[in-house]
Design an enzyme around this catalytic site. Structure first.
Site, PDB file in Angstrom:
ATOM      1  N   GLU A  58       0.850  -1.192   0.000  1.00 15.31           N
ATOM      2  CA  GLU A  58       0.000   0.000   0.000  1.00 15.31           C
ATOM      3  C   GLU A  58       0.885   1.242   0.000  1.00 15.31           C
ATOM      4  O   GLU A  58       1.993   1.238   0.541  1.00 15.31           O
ATOM      5  CB  GLU A  58      -0.896   0.017   1.243  1.00 15.31           C
ATOM      6  N   ASN A  70      -6.596   1.678   2.791  1.00 17.27           N
ATOM      7  CA  ASN A  70      -7.280   2.956   2.928  1.00 17.27           C
ATOM      8  C   ASN A  70      -6.887   3.941   1.836  1.00 17.27           C
ATOM      9  O   ASN A  70      -7.678   4.785   1.413  1.00 17.27           O
ATOM     10  CB  ASN A  70      -6.973   3.569   4.297  1.00 17.27           C
ATOM     11  N   ASN A  73     -12.283  -0.914  -0.472  1.00 19.44           N
ATOM     12  CA  ASN A  73     -11.585  -1.358   0.731  1.00 19.44           C
ATOM     13  C   ASN A  73     -12.323  -0.895   1.981  1.00 19.44           C
ATOM     14  O   ASN A  73     -12.644   0.292   2.115  1.00 19.44           O
ATOM     15  CB  ASN A  73     -10.165  -0.780   0.756  1.00 19.44           C
ATOM     16  N   GLU A  74     -12.622  -1.814   2.871  1.00 23.33           N
ATOM     17  CA  GLU A  74     -13.143  -1.528   4.220  1.00 23.33           C
ATOM     18  C   GLU A  74     -14.214  -0.432   4.217  1.00 23.33           C
ATOM     19  O   GLU A  74     -14.156   0.512   5.001  1.00 23.33           O
ATOM     20  CB  GLU A  74     -11.993  -1.150   5.154  1.00 23.33           C
ATOM     21  N   TYR A 110      -6.549  -8.186  12.363  1.00 26.40           N
ATOM     22  CA  TYR A 110      -5.238  -7.921  12.952  1.00 26.40           C
ATOM     23  C   TYR A 110      -5.289  -8.306  14.430  1.00 26.40           C
ATOM     24  O   TYR A 110      -6.314  -8.119  15.085  1.00 26.40           O
ATOM     25  CB  TYR A 110      -4.860  -6.449  12.809  1.00 26.40           C
ATOM     26  N   GLU A 152      -6.312  -9.043   4.314  1.00 30.57           N
ATOM     27  CA  GLU A 152      -5.493  -8.327   5.289  1.00 30.57           C
ATOM     28  C   GLU A 152      -5.460  -9.151   6.567  1.00 30.57           C
ATOM     29  O   GLU A 152      -6.502  -9.366   7.185  1.00 30.57           O
ATOM     30  CB  GLU A 152      -6.026  -6.914   5.580  1.00 30.57           C
ATOM     31  N   GLN A 173       1.757  -5.948   5.857  1.00 35.29           N
ATOM     32  CA  GLN A 173       2.078  -5.717   4.461  1.00 35.29           C
ATOM     33  C   GLN A 173       3.426  -6.361   4.135  1.00 35.29           C
ATOM     34  O   GLN A 173       3.917  -7.149   4.935  1.00 35.29           O
ATOM     35  CB  GLN A 173       2.069  -4.229   4.172  1.00 35.29           C
TER      36      GLN A 173
END
Length: 507
Positions: free
Chosen positions: A33, A78, A178-179, A251, A298, A357
């Site tokens: 990212e 993001n 994304n999200e 996460y 992720e 990442q």
């Protein structure tokens, strides 16, 4: 002094007849990212001693290949929800400099779409592209698809050719935003708003790119989100027939209790089962013949509550600031190995995954600007699993003692998965001892695999589970021989140290 032995051994039975599904190379994806130093001074640093003529760090390319990466998700995250893909193509001296609202940084656009595809070719990985459904929508998704994949003869495909990419990029893997349930996301939407947009984007992309495209709708941003469950239901009620995957993000971090931290794989297992239940509920309601799978695009350990460097704010808009550069412990590596074991155990429904990442930003690879690159602890279980998980994932029969996690109660001490490659005859067992203070005897019945010998037994552990790799010392703790492992008369025995990840290979 040696740690005490658990009085109850963990017992495992493996048989080639009981397969969950194939080992999917897409499980070993990662994520790049435009965040912090992941791109700039991460994969890209013109003038670095190892850089090639296009500015790609050769040391990072080598470590990416060694890590065994299959796919790389790009450019966010993001970041993608405010991104204009056109900014990153064409002559570099003509590319606009923009404000990146996601990470309060300045984006120079010196690396963009064509550049990243070039890097993927040199790294030997497949690009997984995300489109902006935050500030943009259907038309922009169609534009970038045409630019990437149409052979030529149209305005955008010919623009790609003028920019130096004569042949189409042929990108098949696409994330639809994304999200989008996250209030932090630019263009944050309700589930119905996003579901309609995802459905219309997917429908249009299918019209342009056909069934060869693999499309990922945004799931909830994590299992603790208030939106989780209802978001998946509402989005898929709109988009189920047009997408191939629903995304999952998770996460984990050590908030002070090592026992709680080591239960992360146990929690991921429950999260995956809950996602599958929500997906299959929609399938039943719609009476659909299609099956939507999970892209766990992720996942990692991320110590969010103890950030070493804050996100910039106010009038400070730096270029490639140091952000979320976590240093990983041996215990973190054991957790990452356990999470990967969990993903493999669910290979029937988890068809892709991305460790977030790749470089510097919560990453297995670290770099110093102008200096060396080195491996964090989490590099090792990922690289070894990617290298040796082949063939079919086996459904193991497991009988394990438990340990007590203050937050999560009784947790199985053993987490394990095995793979069997019928072509080569290899059988590989990956195992984690989650217990923090007790060694775990392991007994595995592998008598169904006749004529095997123990080829290799490795363990990653340390007397200090909080040891971290650094630029000055990245090699004091490495995977090494698991002493005492024996295969005799179809019975594999070993002792797993506390807080350890192990790999035992038969051939």
């Amino acid at each position: 002094m040696a740690p005490p032995l658990n009085p109850t051994p963990a017992r495992v039975t493996a048989h080639p007849a009981f397969a969950v599904g194939p080992v999917r190379r897409e499980t070993f994806g990662t994520f790049v990212e435009h965040l912090g130093r992941c791109v700039y001074t991460g994969i890209y640093e013109p003038g670095h001693p190892t850089a090639d003529d296009d500015g790609w760090r050769g040391d990072v390319l080598g470590l990416t290949r060694e890590l065994g990466v299959s796919t790389v998700r790009y450019p966010g995250g993001n970041f993608v929800s405010g991104y204009r893909w056109e900014d990153g193509i064409g002559p570099k001296d003509e590319r606009p400099v923009r404000l990146d609202l996601a990470w309060h940084s300045t984006e120079t656009n010196q690396v963009g779409l064509d550049d990243f595809v070039q890097w993927c070719g040199r790294a030997g990985v497949e690009p997984m592209m995300a489109v902006n459904l935050g500030t943009r929508g259907v038309q922009e998704a169609l534009d970038v698809l045409e630019y990437c994949n149409h052979p030529g003869g149209t305005a955008l495909s010919d623009l790609r050719r003028r920019n130096g990419a004569e042949e189409p990029h042929g990108i098949s893997f696409w994330c639809l935003g994304n999200e989008m349930d996250g209030p932090w996301q630019i263009g944050h939407k309700t589930p119905t708003e996003y579901g309609r947009l995802a459905a219309e984007t997917a429908r249009a992309m299918r019209m342009a790119g056909g069934d060869a495209l693999r499309l990922v709708a945004c799931g909830s941003s994590g299992p603790t989100m208030d939106t989780f469950g209802e978001w998946e239901r509402a989005v898929l009620m709109e988009a189920y027939e047009f997408v191939d995957y629903i995304s999952a993000h998770q996460y984990v971090e050590n908030r002070g209790s090592l026992e709680d931290h080591l239960a992360a794989g146990h929690l991921m297992d429950r999260f995956i089962r809950e996602i599958v239940a929500h997906v299959d509920h929609v399938r039943s309601v719609l009476r659909s013949a299609r099956e939507v799978h999970i892209s766990f695009d992720e996942w990692n350990v991320w110590h969010m509550s103890s950030r070493r460097t804050p996100v910039p704010s106010g009038s400070d808009w730096p270029e490639a600031p140091e952000l979320t550069e976590d240093l990983y412990t041996v215990a973190d590596a054991v957790v990452v190995g356990d999470l990967l074991i969990t993903l493999l155990r669910h290979t029937d429904r988890v068809h892709a995954a991305s460790l977030a990442q790749l470089v510097n930003v919560i990453a297995p690879i670290m770099t110093a600007p102008g200096g060396p690159a080195w491996k964090q602890t989490i590099f090792h279980p990922f690289a070894l699993t990617s290298a040796h998980a082949r063939g079919e994932v086996l459904q193991l029969a497991v009988d394990s003692p438990s340990y007590t996690s203050p937050q999560h109660g009784l947790v199985p001490a053993l987490s394990a998965v095995a793979t069997h490659d019928a072509d080569s005859g290899s059988v590989t067992l990956f195992a984690v001892n989650r217990a923090s203070d007790t060694a775990l005897p392991l007994e595995a019945d592998v008598s169904a695999f006749e004529g095997k010998r123990l080829v290799e037994a490795l363990v990653f552990a340390s007397d200090d589970p909080l040891w971290c790799a650094t630029q000055e010392d990245s090699s004091s703790v490495l995977p090494g021989p698991l002493e005492g492992a024996v295969l005799e008369d179809g019975r594999l025995t070993a002792v797993l140290p506390p807080v350890s990840w192990a790999m035992l290979r038969l051939g």
